[in-house]
Design a protein around this motif. Structure first.
Motif, PDB file in Angstrom:
ATOM      1  N   ASP A   1       1.183  -1.161   0.170  1.00 34.61           N
ATOM      2  CA  ASP A   1      -0.080  -0.583   0.059  1.00 34.61           C
ATOM      3  C   ASP A   1       0.908   1.393   0.075  1.00 34.61           C
ATOM      4  OD1 ASP A   1      -1.816   1.989   0.628  1.00 34.61           O
ATOM      5  OD2 ASP A   1      -2.879   0.920   2.281  1.00 34.61           O
TER       6      ASP A   1
ATOM      7  N   ASN B   1       0.617   4.490   0.275  1.00 35.47           N
ATOM      8  CA  ASN B   1       0.016   4.953   1.265  1.00 35.47           C
ATOM      9  C   ASN B   1       0.083   4.629   2.856  1.00 35.47           C
ATOM     10  OD1 ASN B   1      -0.213   7.591   0.420  1.00 35.47           O
ATOM     11  ND2 ASN B   1      -1.756   7.710  -0.510  1.00 35.47           N
ATOM     12  N   TYR B   2       0.943   4.025   3.450  1.00 36.63           N
ATOM     13  CA  TYR B   2       0.383   3.168   4.543  1.00 36.63           C
ATOM     14  C   TYR B   2       0.524   4.053   5.208  1.00 36.63           C
ATOM     15  CZ  TYR B   2      -0.594  -0.577   6.869  1.00 36.63           C
ATOM     16  OH  TYR B   2      -0.685  -1.690   8.219  1.00 36.63           O
ATOM     17  N   LYS B   3       0.046   3.785   6.188  1.00 33.13           N
ATOM     18  CA  LYS B   3      -0.253   5.117   7.189  1.00 33.13           C
ATOM     19  C   LYS B   3       0.887   4.955   8.742  1.00 33.13           C
ATOM     20  CE  LYS B   3      -2.591   1.956  10.856  1.00 33.13           C
ATOM     21  NZ  LYS B   3      -1.372   1.718  11.744  1.00 33.13           N
ATOM     22  N   ALA B   4       1.874   5.869   9.438  1.00 37.31           N
ATOM     23  CA  ALA B   4       2.268   5.675  10.332  1.00 37.31           C
ATOM     24  C   ALA B   4       2.005   4.556  11.331  1.00 37.31           C
ATOM     25  CB  ALA B   4       2.426   6.928  11.052  1.00 37.31           C
TER      26      ALA B   4
END
Lengths: 266, 571
Positions: free
Chosen positions: A85, A87-90
């Motif tokens: 992904d 846009n992988y979240k923090a």
């Protein structure tokens, strides 16, 4: 350090694409933990003769550290879930993945600890680092500063561990975003650093999957090899398995711990 | 709050009635925080109301960490949970023991003296407008009041709106809360916020335990029509205990005895709900040990609670981080909850397992303990709850059944103690005006045990087992200590009130007639001190007692020589 799993614990079978029969090769000869072509002879023999003691029931702790946004979670997700992904979240705090392998016919598990890279995390993170057998320090091959911070991450992660017993890897991530010229430049620096701190160097792309599987297979194999050698050393002159072999023709060591825990049915 | 400290923030308008800004707000909340996950820093406080709230740096950092999941942070969407943190050392303890609210509230709902409660609404959603594409933020209410249901309902109203409109919206909400009437036990209050009015009844010490809290009393014409909250604090006990129903007796005993318990849950929500449910399971008895509905490795008490050099502390901890499996290996009681699937079936009931089984990393759900209950479990209750579930009985009704059972159990246990304690009170006729109030007889465990045979819990509870053994163990727990101190304090205050009343009815003027100046001055000083103490402790006195004594003091002073009069008046 690894944790013992009782022999009776029923684990699902190892996935077929997690079976390792040959020692996976290093990425760069200049910066490898060792450069032998095959598993250590003693290890091979021990596995053949099923004299690996408790290694098959052990879980090796692997921590993945590095600057924020270098792609630690993406690297783990590519390998464990075969997903990417952009846009992988923090990551907040710490996440865990358990990955099971079979090396030379012996089951072997890695517990991957994925950590946050933020400033605030550093002060507490050392608590997590304790007992790690493998430390993977990730950096972004497009961000020279993140390579510069590798030493600091190393220092932090070794504070809680015996430096001589930890296997160290430096992984350059996001290789797909880098031009060959740019890449070879940063690789020079990375190799130099890896040699200085006795780490094995790898470069991967979680987006394309390049080298990801190879890298984790190498990690699992070297961790396994070390564990078996340590086990053999521990048993010393009294070779493990020998005692059993005298009395039992099956020479199946895995069966022996069962007797010590007669009432552990769940 | 220091009256000179009420300058408030410049943006917070002074209320029209001349009150200090934030004074009403602080009777409900310590502060409201917005905690964000900063991509460079990590957890960080972004907004704080009131801006000048007195929190130490350590408290702020702790709030930051407790406002986010510390492991498996993959949960997307909105998550609500609660935490509790110890206030920093050196902070002036609030004088809540002498607070009117605490005097009249049930002991289980008193304001926290040295802890804060935190109520979190965490949102994690995709957001293309921010770097790395995710919105990760928590809105947190910090309070000394254990009103879990009220504050989570409030968050459900304000958090979604706040996450859309951000700061100005939050300031408006805080101003609205600053208009709320202060919580007064026994009162039904209307609390307007963002166009809705929440109607709540603040429980009182005099409420019948286990009674129905829902009562629509107000007939005021309110527009908009108020939203009635059935309770400020009660939890959905059935939901919290659904996978451990068959072990309810064990969990109740462990809580009653203040045993060290760790709850390992798949999320902060499950962790905090379970710990709060455990703590509330012995209501109306107050749980007097420390408890942390959501505990992380960042907690300042991490080392204190996990040290191996001494026995585990008397605390109940809720954790989610698998890191703790190893840390708490040597703890006597570990409740490991699994992921609860919403399949419409009652979750599989956990099994009791040996502690040694906890030594592996992927342990299964279960209660890891070697504890054997003193009392037998109530199989009928469990059957009734299971049946109710099959027949789709609403969760609130199931919870009410569960709560009633627990209240009756706790009361059966505590009533013999109450009765014995009451017998330690001196006779009313031994309270005379000319002597100091008589002493309360000391509590003797052996003497109490002798009463259990005839007037023990068997009178009110059908549960069989070793009640004596349970009492003996209970005497060693902080919960007994807390209960005893509370009762003793109440009884001493009652004696003090009675004493003041008989003093008031005595012929004090007659007594002074043949007394020397020194003796009269001594009487004045003693009476004054008693009145001050009564005032400080908010003693409830019969009407007119205090006034009559004040008048007497003044009139007696008037009979003394001039210099003494001035001396006594200025004192």
């Amino acid at each position: 350090m690894s944790v013992r799993v009782p022999a009776m614990s029923v684990l699902p079978p190892v996935r077929r694409d997690r079976v390792i029969v040959q020692l996976p090769q290093y990425f760069r000869k200049e910066a490898a933990l060792h450069t032998k072509d095959e598993f250590h002879n003693k290890v091979k023999t021990a596995c053949q003769e099923q004299r690996t003691g408790t290694v098959g029931f052990k879980i090796s702790k692997v921590i993945v550290v590095g600057d924020l946004a270098v792609g630690k979670t993406c690297l783990i997700n590519r390998f464990c879930k075969d997903a990417f992904d952009k846009n992988y979240k923090a990551t907040i705090g710490v996440d865990f993945e358990m990955e099971r392998f079979e090396v030379l016919g012996v089951p072997f598990s890695l517990q991957l600890w994925d950590t946050a890279g933020q400033e605030r995390f550093k002060c507490i993170a050392s608590t997590y680092y304790r007992g790690a057998q493998v430390v993977i320090i990730a950096f972004d091959v497009n961000d020279i500063a993140s390579l510069g911070h590798v030493r600091q991450w190393l220092e932090d992660s070794l504070k809680e561990n015996d430096p001589t017993s930890v296997q160290l890897f430096i992984v350059g991530t996001k290789k797909d975003l880098s031009s060959p010229a740019q890449y070879s430049q940063i690789e020079q620096d990375a190799l130099k650093l890896a040699q200085e701190i006795s780490a094995e160097y790898w470069a991967v792309s979680s987006l394309t999957g390049e080298n990801v599987k190879e890298f984790f297979f190498r990690v699992a194999s070297l961790a396994f090899e070390t564990n078996v050698l340590a086990e053999l050393e521990k048993s010393g002159s009294r070779q493990i398995g020998d005692v059993v072999r005298i009395n039992s023709t099956s020479s199946n060591l895995y069966a022996t711990p069962k007797k010590k825990q007669p009432n552990c049915c769940q | 709050m220091n009256p000179f400290d009420c300058s408030g923030s410049p943006r917070h308008e002074e209320p029209a009635d001349g009150r200090c800004p934030w004074s009403r707000f602080t009777s409900w909340l310590e502060c409201v925080c917005v905690v964000t996950f900063d991509l460079e820093l990590g957890q960080a406080i972004e907004l704080l109301f009131p801006p000048d709230v007195k929190l130490t740096e350590k408290e702020k950092t702790t709030i930051c960490y407790l406002s986010f999941p510390d492991s498996y942070s993959g949960c997307l969407g909105d998550t609500q949970f609660s935490f509790r943190l110890r206030q920093s050392v050196g902070r002036r303890a609030s004088r809540s023991r002498e607070d009117i609210y605490n005097r009249d509230a049930p002991v289980t709902l008193q304001k926290e003296v040295s802890h804060f409660c935190g109520y979190v609404y965490f949102r994690q959603v995709k957001d293309v407008t921010v770097k790395r594409g995710y919105f990760q933020k928590s809105l947190v209410l910090v309070s000394r009041l254990p009103y879990t249901h009220l504050f989570h309902s409030l968050l459900q109203i304000i958090a979604p709106e706040f996450f859309e409109k951000l700061e100005p919206c939050l300031e408006t909400v805080c101003n609205e809360i600053d208009q709320w009437p202060s919580p007064v036990p026994g009162m039904t209050l209307n609390l307007p916020v963002m166009g809705v009015v929440l109607q709540v009844r603040i429980p009182s010490k005099t409420d019948k335990p286990g009674g129905s809290p829902v009562r629509q009393t107000s007939s005021e014409n309110l527009l908009p029509f108020p939203t009635l909250l059935p309770t400020v604090h009660e939890l959905d006990l059935f939901r919290s205990f659904q996978s451990v129903l068959i072990h309810l007796q064990m969990l109740w005993e462990l809580t009653l005895l203040g045993e060290p318990v760790v709850v390992m849950a798949p999320s902060p929500t499950v962790s905090s709900e379970t710990v709060l449910a455990l703590v509330s399971s012995i209501s109306p008895l107050k749980f007097c040990c420390d408890f942390r509905p959501y505990f992380t490795i960042h907690d300042p008490e991490f080392r204190e609670f996990t040290t191996r050099t001494q026995a585990p502390p008397h605390v109940v901890l809720g954790v989610t981080n698998p890191f703790f499996i190893k840390t708490f290996q040597s703890w006597p009681h570990v409740v490991r909850l699994g992921e609860i699937r919403m399949t419409g079936d009652l979750p599989k009931q956990l099994k009791v397992k040996k502690l040694s089984k906890l030594k592996i990393l992927d342990t299964k759900p279960g209660i890891y303990t070697s504890y054997k209950t003193f009392l037998h479990k109530d199989k009928i209750l469990v059957k009734r709850l299971f049946k109710g579930f099959q027949r789709k009985r609403p969760s609130e009704v199931q919870s009410a059944i569960l709560r009633r059972h627990l209240v009756e159990l706790t009361q059966s246990f505590i009533i013999p103690l109450e009765r014995y304690m009451a017998s330690l009170m001196p006779l009313q006729r031994s309270v005379t005006p000319w002597k100091t109030p008589p002493q309360i007889r000391p509590f003797s465990q052996d003497e109490f045990m002798l009463t259990v045979d005839h007037t023990g819990p068997q009178l009110t509870s059908g549960l069989r087992g070793d009640w004596m053994g349970l009492y003996r163990k209970f005497f060693k727990s902080p919960n007994f200590d807390g209960w005893y101190r509370q009762r003793h304090r109440e009884m001493s205050q009652k004696l003090e009130s009675l004493h003041l009343e008989v003093v008031c009815d005595a012929d004090l003027v007659g007594w002074t007639r043949d007394k020397s100046e020194v003796e009269i001055v001594d009487l004045v000083l003693k009476l004054r001190e008693k009145l001050n103490k009564a005032h400080r402790q908010q003693l409830q006195l019969k009407d007119g007692v205090s006034d009559k004594l004040e008048t007497f003091i003044l009139s007696i002073i008037r009979t003394l020589p001039g210099d003494l009069q001035t001396e006594l008046r200025t004192h």
